[in-house]
Design a protein around this motif. Structure first.
Motif, PDB file in Angstrom:
ATOM      1  N   ALA A   1       0.831  -1.204   0.000  1.00 34.41           N
ATOM      2  CA  ALA A   1       0.000   0.000   0.000  1.00 34.41           C
ATOM      3  C   ALA A   1       0.866   1.255   0.000  1.00 34.41           C
ATOM      4  O   ALA A   1       0.562   2.236  -0.697  1.00 34.41           O
ATOM      5  N   ASP A   2       1.937   1.236   0.775  1.00 30.99           N
ATOM      6  CA  ASP A   2       2.833   2.391   0.819  1.00 30.99           C
ATOM      7  C   ASP A   2       3.428   2.685  -0.555  1.00 30.99           C
ATOM      8  O   ASP A   2       3.591   3.851  -0.945  1.00 30.99           O
ATOM      9  N   GLU A   3       3.742   1.640  -1.302  1.00 29.90           N
ATOM     10  CA  GLU A   3       4.308   1.825  -2.629  1.00 29.90           C
ATOM     11  C   GLU A   3       3.275   2.374  -3.617  1.00 29.90           C
ATOM     12  O   GLU A   3       3.590   3.212  -4.462  1.00 29.90           O
ATOM     13  N   LEU A   4       2.035   1.909  -3.512  1.00 34.12           N
ATOM     14  CA  LEU A   4       0.984   2.453  -4.369  1.00 34.12           C
ATOM     15  C   LEU A   4       0.883   3.963  -4.198  1.00 34.12           C
ATOM     16  O   LEU A   4       0.779   4.711  -5.181  1.00 34.12           O
ATOM     17  N   VAL A   5       0.899   4.398  -2.949  1.00 30.59           N
ATOM     18  CA  VAL A   5       0.775   5.822  -2.673  1.00 30.59           C
ATOM     19  C   VAL A   5       2.033   6.572  -3.102  1.00 30.59           C
ATOM     20  O   VAL A   5       1.962   7.650  -3.702  1.00 30.59           O
ATOM     21  N   ARG A   6       3.183   6.011  -2.826  1.00 30.48           N
ATOM     22  CA  ARG A   6       4.451   6.696  -3.090  1.00 30.48           C
ATOM     23  C   ARG A   6       4.611   7.071  -4.560  1.00 30.48           C
ATOM     24  O   ARG A   6       5.026   8.185  -4.891  1.00 30.48           O
ATOM     25  N   VAL A   7       4.289   6.133  -5.461  1.00 33.16           N
ATOM     26  CA  VAL A   7       4.558   6.372  -6.879  1.00 33.16           C
ATOM     27  C   VAL A   7       3.437   7.140  -7.574  1.00 33.16           C
ATOM     28  O   VAL A   7       3.566   7.511  -8.738  1.00 33.16           O
ATOM     29  N   CYS A   8       2.342   7.391  -6.870  1.00 37.83           N
ATOM     30  CA  CYS A   8       1.223   8.142  -7.435  1.00 37.83           C
ATOM     31  C   CYS A   8       1.461   9.644  -7.236  1.00 37.83           C
ATOM     32  O   CYS A   8       1.902  10.078  -6.170  1.00 37.83           O
ATOM     33  N   LYS A   9       1.156  10.425  -8.259  1.00 36.69           N
ATOM     34  CA  LYS A   9       1.295  11.872  -8.153  1.00 36.69           C
ATOM     35  C   LYS A   9       0.288  12.436  -7.143  1.00 36.69           C
ATOM     36  O   LYS A   9      -0.832  11.904  -7.012  1.00 36.69           O
ATOM     37  N   PRO A  10       0.624  13.493  -6.427  1.00 34.68           N
ATOM     38  CA  PRO A  10      -0.379  14.175  -5.604  1.00 34.68           C
ATOM     39  C   PRO A  10      -1.584  14.569  -6.453  1.00 34.68           C
ATOM     40  O   PRO A  10      -1.441  15.117  -7.553  1.00 34.68           O
ATOM     41  N   GLY A  11      -2.761  14.245  -5.982  1.00 37.30           N
ATOM     42  CA  GLY A  11      -3.973  14.471  -6.757  1.00 37.30           C
ATOM     43  C   GLY A  11      -4.284  13.383  -7.754  1.00 37.30           C
ATOM     44  O   GLY A  11      -5.342  13.401  -8.390  1.00 37.30           O
ATOM     45  N   GLY A  12      -3.371  12.412  -7.900  1.00 35.97           N
ATOM     46  CA  GLY A  12      -3.586  11.303  -8.817  1.00 35.97           C
ATOM     47  C   GLY A  12      -4.538  10.264  -8.257  1.00 35.97           C
ATOM     48  O   GLY A  12      -4.942  10.319  -7.089  1.00 35.97           O
ATOM     49  N   THR A  13      -4.879   9.293  -9.093  1.00 33.62           N
ATOM     50  CA  THR A  13      -5.883   8.281  -8.743  1.00 33.62           C
ATOM     51  C   THR A  13      -5.221   6.951  -8.405  1.00 33.62           C
ATOM     52  O   THR A  13      -4.312   6.506  -9.112  1.00 33.62           O
ATOM     53  N   ILE A  14      -5.709   6.321  -7.351  1.00 31.13           N
ATOM     54  CA  ILE A  14      -5.352   4.951  -6.994  1.00 31.13           C
ATOM     55  C   ILE A  14      -6.612   4.115  -7.145  1.00 31.13           C
ATOM     56  O   ILE A  14      -7.666   4.465  -6.594  1.00 31.13           O
ATOM     57  N   GLY A  15      -6.535   3.030  -7.908  1.00 30.25           N
ATOM     58  CA  GLY A  15      -7.698   2.187  -8.144  1.00 30.25           C
ATOM     59  C   GLY A  15      -7.390   0.726  -7.892  1.00 30.25           C
ATOM     60  O   GLY A  15      -6.354   0.216  -8.341  1.00 30.25           O
ATOM     61  N   LEU A  16      -8.276   0.047  -7.179  1.00 32.45           N
ATOM     62  CA  LEU A  16      -8.053  -1.345  -6.792  1.00 32.45           C
ATOM     63  C   LEU A  16      -9.312  -2.164  -7.013  1.00 32.45           C
ATOM     64  O   LEU A  16     -10.421  -1.723  -6.684  1.00 32.45           O
ATOM     65  N   LEU A  17      -9.121  -3.346  -7.570  1.00 33.67           N
ATOM     66  CA  LEU A  17     -10.211  -4.313  -7.689  1.00 33.67           C
ATOM     67  C   LEU A  17      -9.716  -5.606  -7.051  1.00 33.67           C
ATOM     68  O   LEU A  17      -8.705  -6.163  -7.480  1.00 33.67           O
ATOM     69  N   SER A  18     -10.428  -6.047  -5.996  1.00 35.33           N
ATOM     70  CA  SER A  18      -9.943  -7.170  -5.182  1.00 35.33           C
ATOM     71  C   SER A  18     -11.100  -8.082  -4.797  1.00 35.33           C
ATOM     72  O   SER A  18     -12.214  -7.621  -4.512  1.00 35.33           O
ATOM     73  N   TRP A  19     -10.825  -9.379  -4.753  1.00 33.75           N
ATOM     74  CA  TRP A  19     -11.824 -10.339  -4.269  1.00 33.75           C
ATOM     75  C   TRP A  19     -12.123 -10.073  -2.799  1.00 33.75           C
ATOM     76  O   TRP A  19     -11.226  -9.768  -2.022  1.00 33.75           O
ATOM     77  N   THR A  20     -13.385 -10.184  -2.411  1.00 35.04           N
ATOM     78  CA  THR A  20     -13.778  -9.926  -1.030  1.00 35.04           C
ATOM     79  C   THR A  20     -13.596 -11.177  -0.161  1.00 35.04           C
ATOM     80  O   THR A  20     -13.632 -12.304  -0.666  1.00 35.04           O
TER      81      THR A  20
ATOM     82  N   LEU B   1      -4.922   0.759   5.444  1.00 31.83           N
ATOM     83  CA  LEU B   1      -3.620   0.688   4.778  1.00 31.83           C
ATOM     84  C   LEU B   1      -3.218   2.034   4.174  1.00 31.83           C
ATOM     85  O   LEU B   1      -2.061   2.448   4.267  1.00 31.83           O
ATOM     86  N   LEU B   2      -4.161   2.697   3.541  1.00 29.56           N
ATOM     87  CA  LEU B   2      -3.860   3.938   2.833  1.00 29.56           C
ATOM     88  C   LEU B   2      -3.914   5.158   3.748  1.00 29.56           C
ATOM     89  O   LEU B   2      -3.275   6.172   3.477  1.00 29.56           O
ATOM     90  N   GLY B   3      -4.688   5.040   4.820  1.00 28.54           N
ATOM     91  CA  GLY B   3      -4.710   6.062   5.850  1.00 28.54           C
ATOM     92  C   GLY B   3      -5.151   7.426   5.353  1.00 28.54           C
ATOM     93  O   GLY B   3      -5.979   7.557   4.436  1.00 28.54           O
ATOM     94  N   ASP B   4      -4.560   8.485   5.951  1.00 26.23           N
ATOM     95  CA  ASP B   4      -4.966   9.847   5.615  1.00 26.23           C
ATOM     96  C   ASP B   4      -4.189  10.403   4.429  1.00 26.23           C
ATOM     97  O   ASP B   4      -4.218  11.600   4.158  1.00 26.23           O
ATOM     98  N   ARG B   5      -3.516   9.531   3.720  1.00 31.25           N
ATOM     99  CA  ARG B   5      -2.784   9.951   2.521  1.00 31.25           C
ATOM    100  C   ARG B   5      -3.688  10.035   1.303  1.00 31.25           C
ATOM    101  O   ARG B   5      -3.263  10.457   0.229  1.00 31.25           O
TER     102      ARG B   5
END
Length: 287
Positions: free
Chosen positions: A135-154, A192-196
């Motif tokens: 999760a930290d890596e997903l956030v790190r490489v994303c630009k500020p204001g950019g989009t993070i998208g996840l599709l995961s089995w429940t 995981l993503l928290g207040d980021r």
């Protein structure tokens, strides 16, 4: 220093096992035959546009990366298991999509900070063993204001229940590893993503599977195509009693989820979480 070296060596061994797990069977065929539309659903939810820089993490054969490239985005498909890329390259060529393929560990991505407009993962990053690191890596490489998208089995959907059914028969997980279907819990992903992140949009949906006439058909298909299932059966090799018990557990689960009518293929509805968010303009470091 020895402890640090031991930890690095242990992680290297673990990642080699994960790579080998996904290289066996035929996940590209499974994704193409059973869930071909999920990548495009994620790409649409992320609002991918032409000329955006997009990273697909744990991309496999490009189930999401290829639809993103077809939107005109500049796409990098990264995965720990480059053995999957050949199938992806063929699919991309067939569909006229151009993108870059790169071997990469989701828990240690080889990209600079704030590099991509969109960072997404379709049924991929959820299988990285250390959820917070990924999760930290997903956030790190994303630009500020950019989009993070996840599709995961429940956890409570079919695939989540399948992993729960396999767990008693599988080797114990390594220290610190968490179950993949936890990524299908909105609460877990928010933690995981928290207040980021901000502007979280999350909903559960289902994909209808009509490829199997009987529960036995599902069992045989997953025993030959799906790396995690193949790995558990390899671990049980020679123990016929446990193999029979696992066969029974998986066929009973498939039967529970099947809606069969006469000679027609049964329908199984597999639940997933679709979650998108924006990275905060000014990242608050995760504690």
């Amino acid at each position: 220093m020895n402890e640090q070296t031991d930890a690095i060596d242990a992680d290297r061994v673990l990642k080699q096992k994960h790579r080998a797990m996904w290289a066996q069977g035929d996940y590209p065929a499974l994704a193409g035959e059973l869930i071909p539309d999920l990548g495009a659903i994620l790409v649409e939810a992320c609002g991918v546009k032409s000329r955006q820089r997009v990273l697909d993490v744990a991309a496999g054969a490009g189930n999401a990366a290829i639809p993103a490239a077809m939107m005109g985005a500049e796409v990098v498909a990264s995965d720990l298991t480059p053995e999957l890329f050949d199938a992806g390259r063929r699919q991309a060529a067939d569909r006229g999509a151009e993108l870059e393929w790169m071997e990469a560990d989701a828990e240690s991505l080889p990209f600079p900070d704030d590099e991509f407009d969109v960072v997404l993962s379709c049924l991929g990053v959820m299988f990285a063993p250390h959820h917070q690191a990924a999760a930290d890596e997903l956030v790190r490489v994303c630009k500020p204001g950019g989009t993070i998208g996840l599709l995961s089995w429940t956890p409570d959907g079919f695939i989540g229940r399948m992993f729960a059914a396999m767990k008693p028969f599988a080797p114990p997980p390594p220290p610190g590893a968490q179950p993949p279907p936890l990524w299908g819990s909105e609460v877990h992903v928010r933690e995981l993503l928290g207040d980021r992140i901000t502007d979280v949009q999350a909903r559960t949906q289902t994909v209808s599977i009509t490829s199997f006439h009987r529960p036995d058909d599902f069992l045989h298909y997953f025993k030959s195509h799906y790396g995690p299932t193949i790995s558990v059966y390899k671990f049980l090799a020679g123990d016929e009693e446990k193999i029979t018990a696992l066969d029974k557990a998986l066929t009973e689960l498939a039967d529970t989820f099947s809606d069969a009518h006469g000679d027609a293929p049964s329908q199984m509805d597999w639940e997933y979480l679709l979650l998108t968010a924006r990275k905060q303009q000014r990242e608050t470091r995760h504690s």
